[in-house]
Design a protein around this motif. Structure first.
Motif, PDB file in Angstrom:
ATOM      1  N   UNK A 117       0.791  -1.243   0.000  1.00 13.94           N
ATOM      2  CA  UNK A 117       0.000   0.000   0.000  1.00 13.94           C
ATOM      3  C   UNK A 117       0.817   1.284   0.000  1.00 13.94           C
ATOM      4  N   UNK A 118       2.116   1.173   0.203  1.00 12.15           N
ATOM      5  CA  UNK A 118       2.933   2.392   0.260  1.00 12.15           C
ATOM      6  C   UNK A 118       2.845   3.112   1.596  1.00 12.15           C
ATOM      7  N   UNK A 119       2.164   2.467   2.560  1.00 11.06           N
ATOM      8  CA  UNK A 119       1.976   3.096   3.873  1.00 11.06           C
ATOM      9  C   UNK A 119       2.506   2.171   4.971  1.00 11.06           C
ATOM     10  N   UNK A 120       2.641   2.727   6.187  1.00  9.28           N
ATOM     11  CA  UNK A 120       2.939   1.947   7.385  1.00  9.28           C
ATOM     12  C   UNK A 120       1.960   2.409   8.461  1.00  9.28           C
ATOM     13  N   UNK A 121       1.111   1.506   8.929  1.00 12.68           N
ATOM     14  CA  UNK A 121       0.005   1.858   9.843  1.00 12.68           C
ATOM     15  C   UNK A 121      -0.813   3.021   9.251  1.00 12.68           C
ATOM     16  N   UNK A 122      -0.965   3.015   7.942  1.00 12.09           N
ATOM     17  CA  UNK A 122      -1.749   4.066   7.287  1.00 12.09           C
ATOM     18  C   UNK A 122      -0.984   5.360   7.056  1.00 12.09           C
ATOM     19  N   UNK A 123       0.267   5.409   7.541  1.00 12.68           N
ATOM     20  CA  UNK A 123       1.070   6.624   7.349  1.00 12.68           C
ATOM     21  C   UNK A 123       1.790   6.508   6.000  1.00 12.68           C
TER      22      UNK A 123
ATOM     23  N   UNK B  87       7.507   7.880   1.519  1.00 11.25           N
ATOM     24  CA  UNK B  87       7.971   8.111   0.148  1.00 11.25           C
ATOM     25  C   UNK B  87       8.070   6.787  -0.631  1.00 11.25           C
ATOM     26  N   UNK B  88       7.933   6.895  -1.944  1.00  5.56           N
ATOM     27  CA  UNK B  88       8.066   5.695  -2.786  1.00  5.56           C
ATOM     28  C   UNK B  88       9.505   5.255  -2.913  1.00  5.56           C
ATOM     29  N   UNK B  89       9.690   4.018  -3.355  1.00  6.30           N
ATOM     30  CA  UNK B  89      11.014   3.540  -3.769  1.00  6.30           C
ATOM     31  C   UNK B  89      11.933   3.131  -2.636  1.00  6.30           C
ATOM     32  N   UNK B  90      11.391   2.955  -1.417  1.00  2.91           N
ATOM     33  CA  UNK B  90      12.264   2.534  -0.313  1.00  2.91           C
ATOM     34  C   UNK B  90      12.527   1.032  -0.417  1.00  2.91           C
TER      35      UNK B  90
ATOM     36  N   UNK C  48      13.707   4.538   7.800  1.00  2.00           N
ATOM     37  CA  UNK C  48      12.557   5.362   7.446  1.00  2.00           C
ATOM     38  C   UNK C  48      13.020   6.817   7.331  1.00  2.00           C
ATOM     39  N   UNK C  49      12.809   7.438   6.159  1.00  2.00           N
ATOM     40  CA  UNK C  49      13.304   8.805   5.965  1.00  2.00           C
ATOM     41  C   UNK C  49      12.692   9.747   7.002  1.00  2.00           C
TER      42      UNK C  49
END
Ligand code: ATP
Ligand code: MG
Length: 310
Positions: free
Chosen positions: A135-141, A144-147, A153-154
């Motif tokens: 989903x591109x999220x972590x816990x809904x947060x 950035x893309x491409x990690x 975590x940036x």
């Protein structure tokens, strides 16, 4: 009754003290109205299921490592309060109870527990990597893309709480705003700030000793007499955290870790993930025990035996 021997203690009953709770790994006994005896068994869980047999000395390693953090962290985070009182054993235990309990107990102050698993993540691994990939999220947060897998975590560690599910149910990852709805904005914000502060202090301390703490889970209680938030439970152990050797760290793949990964790997290979009633083979139990010992020694600068004699 004490099942197992002194190096593999999986159940604990004491004649002198009432047991008030039994979790996946710990048993809580009441010493008095304000004080608990916090006993860490050698039980090990993976994928939320407790194995039949224990990991030798795991309870002592977790206890002595938590004790170490409870002495170090308040120096690094001024004003931090913890539930730790002492590792002294209470009086009135039998010789057999004493030999099984030595090194695996803490007397702690009893607090009202916030119903949150206060997770802090510095790196994308485990369930956070899975959510990010889909989903591109972590816990809904949104991140950035491409990690890459296991990337830092940036912008630094983020607070990603989950609910504390009752026994038998799985904890559910939630967005920090849901934590606000659960316990109120005042407490939620103070807990978030404290969790991040303690995590960063622990991360720096560990980094100086060759370890990356990728993420962890804290629990907090409330001192109702002063309205202060108190750090409780176990702290920054391989059961509550992912820990990696810094010199082998390389994003883009899974990391070799100091936690129960040998057990998880074996369960996956055997198709036993999430199955009840599993007995771990001795070599896997010993390999896991060794990982816990290695991280203990790196973090504390002592062997377990030296720490137990201190
Ligand atoms: P897991 O940690 O695997 O999710 P668990 O949380 O069910 O399992 P254990 O870790 O085995 O249980 O047991 C510890 C229990 O003691 C937890 O429920 C924790 O919330 C509680 N606890 C820890 N410190 C305190 C304290 N100072 N006062 C009251 N309860 C505490
Ligand atoms: Mg726990």
């Amino acid at each position: 009754k004490l099942a197992g021997n002194a190096s593999d203690v999986t159940t604990v009953e004491l004649t002198a003290l009432p047991k008030i709770a039994s979790g996946k790994v710990r048993e809580l006994f009441s010493i008095d109205d304000n004080t608990l005896l916090f006993v860490t068994s050698d039980r090990i869980s993976a994928f939320d299921i407790v194995m039949n047999n224990g990991v030798p000395q795991k309870g002592c390693l977790l206890t002595m490592l938590s004790k170490h953090w409870f002495s170090v962290l308040p120096e690094l985070v001024p004003g931090l309060r913890t539930h730790f009182l002492a590792t002294d054993l209470p009086v009135g235990l039998s010789d057999r109870e004493l030999s099984c309990l030595t090194g695996r107990t803490m007397q702690v102050r009893k607090y009202k527990v916030f119903p949150l698993e206060c997770i802090v993540r510095g790196y994308l691994t485990g369930s956070s990597w899975n959510e990010y990939m889909t989903k591109g999220t972590v816990h809904g947060i949104q991140l950035p893309r491409g990690l890459q897998q296991c990337a830092a975590i940036p912008g630094g560690p983020i607070y990603t709480p989950s609910t504390k599910a009752p026994a038998g149910l799985h904890d559910e990852n939630i967005h920090p705003y849901q934590a606000i709805e659960m316990i109120g904005e005042q407490y939620a914000r103070r807990i978030e700030e404290l969790a991040l502060k303690v995590f960063k202090a622990g991360q720096d301390y560990a980094a100086q000793r060759g370890i990356i703490i990728a993420d962890t889970k804290f629990e907090f209680g409330l001192d109702e007499s002063t309205d202060e938030i108190v750090l409780i439970d176990e702290v920054l152990t391989p059961d509550s955290s992912h820990m990696w050797p810094k010199n082998k760290y390389e994003p883009g793949r899974e990391q070799e870790s100091f936690d129960k990964e040998p057990l998880r790997k074996w369960l996956r290979a055997m198709g036993l993930e999430g199955k009840e009633g599993v007995s771990i083979p001795d070599d896997i139990a010993l390999e896991t025990s060794q990982r816990y010992k290695d991280v203990f020694t790196l973090l504390t600068g002592q062997s377990l035996n030296t720490a137990l004699q201190a």
